[in-house]
Design a protein around this motif. Structure first.
Motif, PDB file in Angstrom:
ATOM      1  N   SER A   1      27.427  62.914  44.852  1.00  0.00           N
ATOM      2  CA  SER A   1      28.222  64.022  45.377  1.00  0.00           C
ATOM      3  C   SER A   1      29.694  63.647  45.402  1.00  0.00           C
ATOM      4  CB  SER A   1      27.766  64.400  46.797  1.00  0.00           C
ATOM      5  OG  SER A   1      27.846  63.289  47.665  1.00  0.00           O
ATOM      6  N   LEU A   2      30.522  64.664  45.287  1.00  0.00           N
ATOM      7  CA  LEU A   2      31.968  64.497  45.352  1.00  0.00           C
ATOM      8  C   LEU A   2      32.371  64.649  46.817  1.00  0.00           C
ATOM      9  CD1 LEU A   2      34.579  64.119  43.766  1.00  0.00           C
ATOM     10  CD2 LEU A   2      34.669  66.590  43.453  1.00  0.00           C
ATOM     11  N   VAL A   3      32.835  63.562  47.408  1.00  0.00           N
ATOM     12  CA  VAL A   3      33.165  63.550  48.831  1.00  0.00           C
ATOM     13  C   VAL A   3      34.538  64.158  49.084  1.00  0.00           C
ATOM     14  CG1 VAL A   3      33.515  62.082  50.859  1.00  0.00           C
ATOM     15  CG2 VAL A   3      31.754  61.495  49.175  1.00  0.00           C
ATOM     16  N   ARG A   4      35.494  63.809  48.236  1.00  0.00           N
ATOM     17  CA  ARG A   4      36.857  64.250  48.505  1.00  0.00           C
ATOM     18  C   ARG A   4      37.680  64.251  47.222  1.00  0.00           C
ATOM     19  NH1 ARG A   4      40.552  62.847  53.610  1.00  0.00           N
ATOM     20  NH2 ARG A   4      42.567  63.479  52.832  1.00  0.00           N
ATOM     21  N   THR A   5      38.506  65.281  47.076  1.00  0.00           N
ATOM     22  CA  THR A   5      39.498  65.359  46.007  1.00  0.00           C
ATOM     23  C   THR A   5      40.854  65.459  46.670  1.00  0.00           C
ATOM     24  OG1 THR A   5      37.956  66.590  44.602  1.00  0.00           O
ATOM     25  CG2 THR A   5      40.280  66.642  43.984  1.00  0.00           C
ATOM     26  N   GLU A   6      41.788  64.607  46.269  1.00  0.00           N
ATOM     27  CA  GLU A   6      43.094  64.640  46.916  1.00  0.00           C
ATOM     28  C   GLU A   6      44.218  64.433  45.901  1.00  0.00           C
ATOM     29  OE1 GLU A   6      43.313  61.553  49.830  1.00  0.00           O
ATOM     30  OE2 GLU A   6      42.405  60.058  48.541  1.00  0.00           O
ATOM     31  N   PRO A   7      45.280  65.223  46.002  1.00  0.00           N
ATOM     32  CA  PRO A   7      46.458  64.986  45.172  1.00  0.00           C
ATOM     33  C   PRO A   7      47.176  63.755  45.701  1.00  0.00           C
ATOM     34  CG  PRO A   7      46.905  66.723  46.739  1.00  0.00           C
ATOM     35  CD  PRO A   7      45.464  66.371  46.905  1.00  0.00           C
ATOM     36  N   CYS A   8      47.853  63.038  44.842  1.00  0.00           N
ATOM     37  CA  CYS A   8      48.575  61.850  45.294  1.00  0.00           C
ATOM     38  C   CYS A   8      49.827  61.643  44.455  1.00  0.00           C
ATOM     39  CB  CYS A   8      47.682  60.614  45.246  1.00  0.00           C
ATOM     40  SG  CYS A   8      46.828  60.336  43.672  1.00  0.00           S
ATOM     41  N   ARG A   9      50.813  61.047  45.071  1.00  0.00           N
ATOM     42  CA  ARG A   9      52.089  60.809  44.390  1.00  0.00           C
ATOM     43  C   ARG A   9      52.081  59.499  43.619  1.00  0.00           C
ATOM     44  NH1 ARG A   9      57.048  61.944  48.383  1.00  0.00           N
ATOM     45  NH2 ARG A   9      58.096  61.639  46.402  1.00  0.00           N
ATOM     46  N   LYS A  10      51.256  58.551  44.059  1.00  0.00           N
ATOM     47  CA  LYS A  10      51.218  57.266  43.360  1.00  0.00           C
ATOM     48  C   LYS A  10      49.817  56.671  43.476  1.00  0.00           C
ATOM     49  CE  LYS A  10      52.848  54.646  47.383  1.00  0.00           C
ATOM     50  NZ  LYS A  10      53.862  53.704  47.891  1.00  0.00           N
ATOM     51  N   ARG A  11      49.523  55.756  42.605  1.00  0.00           N
ATOM     52  CA  ARG A  11      48.222  55.095  42.612  1.00  0.00           C
ATOM     53  C   ARG A  11      48.172  54.065  43.741  1.00  0.00           C
ATOM     54  NH1 ARG A  11      45.563  55.103  37.049  1.00  0.00           N
ATOM     55  NH2 ARG A  11      46.869  56.463  35.754  1.00  0.00           N
ATOM     56  N   ARG A  12      46.995  53.909  44.322  1.00  0.00           N
ATOM     57  CA  ARG A  12      46.784  52.894  45.355  1.00  0.00           C
ATOM     58  C   ARG A  12      46.125  51.642  44.779  1.00  0.00           C
ATOM     59  NH1 ARG A  12      47.117  55.359  50.536  1.00  0.00           N
ATOM     60  NH2 ARG A  12      48.762  56.929  50.331  1.00  0.00           N
ATOM     61  N   PHE A  13      45.597  51.747  43.559  1.00  0.00           N
ATOM     62  CA  PHE A  13      44.916  50.623  42.928  1.00  0.00           C
ATOM     63  C   PHE A  13      45.578  50.331  41.578  1.00  0.00           C
ATOM     64  CE2 PHE A  13      41.987  53.009  45.554  1.00  0.00           C
ATOM     65  CZ  PHE A  13      41.392  52.021  46.338  1.00  0.00           C
ATOM     66  N   GLU A  14      45.663  49.069  41.220  1.00  0.00           N
ATOM     67  CA  GLU A  14      46.350  48.678  39.983  1.00  0.00           C
ATOM     68  C   GLU A  14      45.499  48.941  38.755  1.00  0.00           C
ATOM     69  OE1 GLU A  14      47.727  44.682  40.220  1.00  0.00           O
ATOM     70  OE2 GLU A  14      49.040  45.058  41.945  1.00  0.00           O
ATOM     71  N   GLN A  15      44.175  48.766  38.861  1.00  0.00           N
ATOM     72  CA  GLN A  15      43.275  48.966  37.741  1.00  0.00           C
ATOM     73  C   GLN A  15      41.901  49.364  38.280  1.00  0.00           C
ATOM     74  OE1 GLN A  15      42.727  45.215  35.715  1.00  0.00           O
ATOM     75  NE2 GLN A  15      42.691  44.074  37.630  1.00  0.00           N
ATOM     76  N   PHE A  16      40.957  49.601  37.394  1.00  0.00           N
ATOM     77  CA  PHE A  16      39.608  49.936  37.837  1.00  0.00           C
ATOM     78  C   PHE A  16      38.752  48.689  37.794  1.00  0.00           C
ATOM     79  CE2 PHE A  16      35.302  51.467  37.764  1.00  0.00           C
ATOM     80  CZ  PHE A  16      35.339  52.568  38.607  1.00  0.00           C
ATOM     81  N   THR A  17      38.101  48.366  38.918  1.00  0.00           N
ATOM     82  CA  THR A  17      37.282  47.166  39.009  1.00  0.00           C
ATOM     83  C   THR A  17      35.969  47.487  39.716  1.00  0.00           C
ATOM     84  OG1 THR A  17      38.318  46.552  41.112  1.00  0.00           O
ATOM     85  CG2 THR A  17      39.293  45.631  39.103  1.00  0.00           C
ATOM     86  N   GLU A  18      34.981  46.631  39.531  1.00  0.00           N
ATOM     87  CA  GLU A  18      33.739  46.718  40.276  1.00  0.00           C
ATOM     88  C   GLU A  18      33.828  45.777  41.465  1.00  0.00           C
ATOM     89  OE1 GLU A  18      29.495  47.142  38.578  1.00  0.00           O
ATOM     90  OE2 GLU A  18      29.630  45.015  39.116  1.00  0.00           O
ATOM     91  N   GLN A  19      33.478  46.270  42.641  1.00  0.00           N
ATOM     92  CA  GLN A  19      33.558  45.498  43.879  1.00  0.00           C
ATOM     93  C   GLN A  19      32.207  45.543  44.580  1.00  0.00           C
ATOM     94  OE1 GLN A  19      36.339  43.872  44.952  1.00  0.00           O
ATOM     95  NE2 GLN A  19      37.692  44.624  43.334  1.00  0.00           N
ATOM     96  N   LEU A  20      31.687  44.357  44.994  1.00  0.00           N
ATOM     97  CA  LEU A  20      30.378  44.314  45.636  1.00  0.00           C
ATOM     98  C   LEU A  20      30.449  44.469  47.151  1.00  0.00           C
ATOM     99  CD1 LEU A  20      28.620  41.467  43.611  1.00  0.00           C
ATOM    100  CD2 LEU A  20      28.396  43.926  43.333  1.00  0.00           C
ATOM    101  N   PHE A  21      31.484  43.895  47.787  1.00  0.00           N
ATOM    102  CA  PHE A  21      31.635  43.945  49.243  1.00  0.00           C
ATOM    103  C   PHE A  21      30.395  43.378  49.942  1.00  0.00           C
ATOM    104  CE2 PHE A  21      33.938  47.744  47.623  1.00  0.00           C
ATOM    105  CZ  PHE A  21      35.221  47.276  47.847  1.00  0.00           C
ATOM    106  N   ASN A  22      29.880  42.267  49.430  1.00  0.00           N
ATOM    107  CA  ASN A  22      28.728  41.628  50.044  1.00  0.00           C
ATOM    108  C   ASN A  22      29.160  40.409  50.838  1.00  0.00           C
ATOM    109  OD1 ASN A  22      27.065  43.516  48.907  1.00  0.00           O
ATOM    110  ND2 ASN A  22      26.452  42.233  47.180  1.00  0.00           N
ATOM    111  N   SER A  23      28.277  39.943  51.721  1.00  0.00           N
ATOM    112  CA  SER A  23      28.601  38.796  52.562  1.00  0.00           C
ATOM    113  C   SER A  23      28.768  37.532  51.733  1.00  0.00           C
ATOM    114  CB  SER A  23      27.519  38.595  53.618  1.00  0.00           C
ATOM    115  OG  SER A  23      27.446  39.730  54.460  1.00  0.00           O
ATOM    116  N   SER A  24      27.996  37.425  50.653  1.00  0.00           N
ATOM    117  CA  SER A  24      28.105  36.246  49.786  1.00  0.00           C
ATOM    118  C   SER A  24      27.811  36.646  48.359  1.00  0.00           C
ATOM    119  CB  SER A  24      27.130  35.149  50.227  1.00  0.00           C
ATOM    120  OG  SER A  24      25.798  35.552  50.000  1.00  0.00           O
ATOM    121  N   ALA A  25      28.309  35.871  47.427  1.00  0.00           N
ATOM    122  CA  ALA A  25      28.115  36.174  46.014  1.00  0.00           C
ATOM    123  C   ALA A  25      26.635  36.132  45.638  1.00  0.00           C
ATOM    124  CB  ALA A  25      28.899  35.184  45.150  1.00  0.00           C
TER     125      ALA A  25
END
Length: 281
Positions: A224-248
């Protein structure tokens, strides 16, 4: 966006209209373009209907800018204003020449982008600001405005950011496709595989929408699409995959580390999304 948020927006629009009606209460100062819309909105809020409304709330407010000189400001509110969509503002006046009117148009666009991410109604604040801007422009020599003010903030209205929620993202082929498509379309952001799956992309609106159409066509248990928002500048430098886990060692099957995820959002100036994303889980 869920129906609860949709109803919240409709309610906020009616509350703001009540406020404006009490402020611009002289004859001719506030004119509803279709008074029946207010009745439709109230009926919608009092019912349990899950069907979106057809008409938008539109009205014209007459601003007294100097002496007996007035400017009519037309305001159209999309149904998801103020949470996800910007108010649409237009005005035509003989008090300003072509150069000044164009300058003001760019100023309005920049104002909406800058102040339209507060999730609170802002039409009254915009009208007060607009009244001051028109008075200043009337006193300012047109020769000082000949260079387009939009050059100061190039492409200020040309970026868009999407937040997407999935029940899970586990397929390695699908994970690779999410990254490949984003980079091919020159989008920045991130994807979080596992359960839940979270995707954020930002960039040129047409590229962002193409990305959403492409990945939505893949096989999903729930997306599902949670949110669409216009923005003046990017908040991220590139597109990456992030796990956000406690350990690798946890891999993509690991439970999301909320503290790590929140810190990542806040580091990129998007901490406001934590409640919306976590509320979906």
């Amino acid at each position: 966006m869920d129906m609860q948020a949709y109803r919240r927006c409709i309610g906020q629009q009616l509350e703001e209209l009540d406020l404006l009606s009490s402020i611009y209460c002289a004859a001719g100062e506030l004119q509803l373009l279709d008074a029946g819309v207010v009745a439709d909105f109230n009926e919608f809020l009092q019912s349990e209907s899950q069907t979106a409304l057809r008409s938008n709330l539109e009205y014209v407010i007459r601003l007294n800018v100097t002496g007996k000189q007035c400017v009519d400001v037309r305001i159209e509110l999309p149904h998801l204003y103020p949470l996800l969509e910007l108010a649409r503002i237009s005005l035509h006046t003989t008090l300003l020449g072509k150069i000044k009117e164009q300058h003001l148009k760019v100023q309005i666009e920049n104002y909406l982008i800058e102040h339209g991410q507060t999730e609170e109604p802002y039409v009254f604040q915009l009208l007060s600001w607009l009244q001051d801007q028109i008075q200043d422009l009337m006193r300012c020599p047109a020769s000082e405005l000949e260079s387009p003010p939009s050059e100061e903030h190039p492409r200020a209205t040309q970026l868009e950011r999407l937040w997407i929620y999935s029940h899970h993202i586990k397929s390695s082929a699908k994970r690779q496709e999410l990254v490949r498509q984003a980079r091919q379309l020159q989008l920045s952001g991130f994807s979080r595989p596992g359960k839940p799956g979270i995707i954020c992309v930002e960039g040129e609106p047409e590229h962002v929408q193409e990305y959403w159409r492409s990945i939505k066509a893949l096989r999903w248990q729930k997306i599902s699409l949670v949110r669409t928002e216009p923005c003046r500048k990017r908040r991220f430098e590139q597109f990456t995959e992030q796990l956000f886990n406690s350990s690798a060692a946890d891999g993509e099957e690991g439970v999301i580390n909320m503290a790590q995820f929140i810190r990542f959002l806040e580091d990129h100036g998007t901490g406001y999304m934590k409640s919306e994303l976590f509320g979906l889980a």
